[in-house]
Design a protein around this motif. Structure first.
Motif, PDB file in Angstrom:
ATOM      1  N   UNK A 196       0.837  -1.207   0.000  1.00  0.00           N
ATOM      2  CA  UNK A 196       0.000   0.000   0.000  1.00  0.00           C
ATOM      3  C   UNK A 196       0.871   1.257   0.000  1.00  0.00           C
ATOM      4  N   UNK A 197       1.933   1.233   0.816  1.00  0.00           N
ATOM      5  CA  UNK A 197       2.852   2.379   0.853  1.00  0.00           C
ATOM      6  C   UNK A 197       3.644   2.488  -0.450  1.00  0.00           C
ATOM      7  N   UNK A 198       4.003   1.346  -1.003  1.00  0.00           N
ATOM      8  CA  UNK A 198       4.781   1.300  -2.247  1.00  0.00           C
ATOM      9  C   UNK A 198       3.975   1.864  -3.422  1.00  0.00           C
ATOM     10  N   UNK A 199       2.800   1.314  -3.656  1.00  0.00           N
ATOM     11  CA  UNK A 199       2.039   1.714  -4.848  1.00  0.00           C
ATOM     12  C   UNK A 199       1.554   3.166  -4.781  1.00  0.00           C
ATOM     13  N   UNK A 200       1.338   3.690  -3.590  1.00  0.00           N
ATOM     14  CA  UNK A 200       0.823   5.066  -3.489  1.00  0.00           C
ATOM     15  C   UNK A 200       1.934   6.120  -3.460  1.00  0.00           C
ATOM     16  N   UNK A 201       3.204   5.691  -3.591  1.00  0.00           N
ATOM     17  CA  UNK A 201       4.299   6.665  -3.570  1.00  0.00           C
ATOM     18  C   UNK A 201       4.755   7.066  -4.975  1.00  0.00           C
TER      19      UNK A 201
ATOM     20  N   UNK B  41       5.256  14.785 -12.556  1.00  0.00           N
ATOM     21  CA  UNK B  41       5.974  15.230 -11.355  1.00  0.00           C
ATOM     22  C   UNK B  41       6.455  16.662 -11.548  1.00  0.00           C
ATOM     23  N   UNK B  42       6.234  17.468 -10.541  1.00  0.00           N
ATOM     24  CA  UNK B  42       6.655  18.874 -10.610  1.00  0.00           C
ATOM     25  C   UNK B  42       7.944  19.032  -9.818  1.00  0.00           C
ATOM     26  N   UNK B  43       9.045  18.961 -10.534  1.00  0.00           N
ATOM     27  CA  UNK B  43      10.343  18.953  -9.865  1.00  0.00           C
ATOM     28  C   UNK B  43      10.733  20.289  -9.243  1.00  0.00           C
ATOM     29  N   UNK B  44      10.139  21.367  -9.737  1.00  0.00           N
ATOM     30  CA  UNK B  44      10.529  22.698  -9.237  1.00  0.00           C
ATOM     31  C   UNK B  44      10.339  22.779  -7.723  1.00  0.00           C
ATOM     32  N   UNK B  45       9.226  22.230  -7.237  1.00  0.00           N
ATOM     33  CA  UNK B  45       8.900  22.355  -5.824  1.00  0.00           C
ATOM     34  C   UNK B  45       9.667  21.355  -4.951  1.00  0.00           C
ATOM     35  N   UNK B  46      10.130  20.270  -5.564  1.00  0.00           N
ATOM     36  CA  UNK B  46      10.726  19.179  -4.790  1.00  0.00           C
ATOM     37  C   UNK B  46      11.869  19.653  -3.892  1.00  0.00           C
TER      38      UNK B  46
ATOM     39  N   UNK C  25      11.313  17.194   3.572  1.00  0.00           N
ATOM     40  CA  UNK C  25      11.959  15.885   3.496  1.00  0.00           C
ATOM     41  C   UNK C  25      13.284  15.973   2.734  1.00  0.00           C
ATOM     42  N   UNK C  26      13.338  16.836   1.719  1.00  0.00           N
ATOM     43  CA  UNK C  26      14.585  16.989   0.951  1.00  0.00           C
ATOM     44  C   UNK C  26      15.678  17.611   1.817  1.00  0.00           C
TER      45      UNK C  26
ATOM     46  N   UNK D 217       9.208   8.557  -8.197  1.00  0.00           N
ATOM     47  CA  UNK D 217       8.875   8.782  -6.787  1.00  0.00           C
ATOM     48  C   UNK D 217       8.183  10.136  -6.649  1.00  0.00           C
ATOM     49  N   UNK D 218       7.019  10.103  -6.044  1.00  0.00           N
ATOM     50  CA  UNK D 218       6.240  11.326  -5.816  1.00  0.00           C
ATOM     51  C   UNK D 218       6.650  11.923  -4.459  1.00  0.00           C
ATOM     52  N   UNK D 219       7.602  12.832  -4.480  1.00  0.00           N
ATOM     53  CA  UNK D 219       8.168  13.346  -3.225  1.00  0.00           C
ATOM     54  C   UNK D 219       7.162  14.147  -2.413  1.00  0.00           C
TER      55      UNK D 219
END
Ligand code: MN
Length: 205
Positions: free
Chosen positions: A78-83, A90-95, A100-101, A189-191
């Motif tokens: 469940x944690x794997x598939x929803x990440x 993916x919007x990398x600008x905000x990452x 967490x980063x 990966x959806x950060x």
């Protein structure tokens, strides 16, 4: 209490959305067959037992044997598939601005060093299991290797992000090349989802 019955989670994306990193065929087997089997097994195993009305995380923290294995695999998947999210969405600008980063850079020196340690722990985990990014009660991060159905919850840590190193996760698309599969997963990966899990766990302190 009313008995719970666990159900297969719905994916937050189309079955082909993660291609070419994870194929539609792998999703069909991994989500539709492997995870469904763990759900069906757990529902049979817990009927009429003390686990019948427990939330999944509590079962994983308390159970042993077959109940632990099947509950752990449901929680892990469940944690794997929803990440994940399609790379193009993916919007990398905000990452780079995510908490967490910053925590990853503080703990591991750089995102590249974190990735290298994570992949190395994935490649060197012997047999089947999971590699996790997990947080302790102070919000400090660590990478753990968990064999089989393991989850860092059993060590008092919060699971944030994971890579499945069971062969069923990559054999259709990558055959025996586990390292290549792990390297490719970073693209999806959806950060922002990992950030949510991290912020919630920090809020529990
Ligand atoms: Mn799996």
């Amino acid at each position: 209490m009313k008995p719970l019955s666990f159900t297969l989670i719905e994916l937050p994306y189309a079955a082909e959305a993660l291609e070419p990193v994870i194929s539609r065929e792998t999703i069909a087997y991994h989500h539709g067959k492997h995870l469904q089997t763990y759900v069906d097994n757990l529902n049979k195993l817990i009927a009429g037992t003390e686990y019948e009305s427990m939330p999944l995380e509590e079962i994983v923290a308390k159970a042993q044997g077959a109940v632990f294995n099947n509950a752990g695999q449901i929680l892990n998947h469940n944690l794997y598939f929803t990440q994940f999210k399609a790379a193009k969405e993916l919007t990398n600008e905000r990452t780079n601005e995510l908490t967490i980063m910053h925590a990853i850079e503080r703990e591991f020196g750089s995102f590249e060093a974190f990735k290298a340690e994570f992949e190395q722990k994935g490649v060197t985990l012997f047999g089947s299991g999971w590699v996790w990014l997990a947080a302790d009660k102070e919000g400090r991060l660590q990478i753990t290797q968990e064999p089989n159905a393991g989850n860092p919850i059993t060590k008092g840590l919060r699971p944030l992000m994971t890579m499945d190193v069971w062969e069923h996760a990559y054999y259709i698309d990558y055959r025996n090349r586990r390292a290549a599969h792990l390297q490719a997963l970073w693209q999806i990966i959806n950060w922002e989802e990992i950030e949510e899990r991290y912020v919630i766990c920090k809020g529990e302190r």
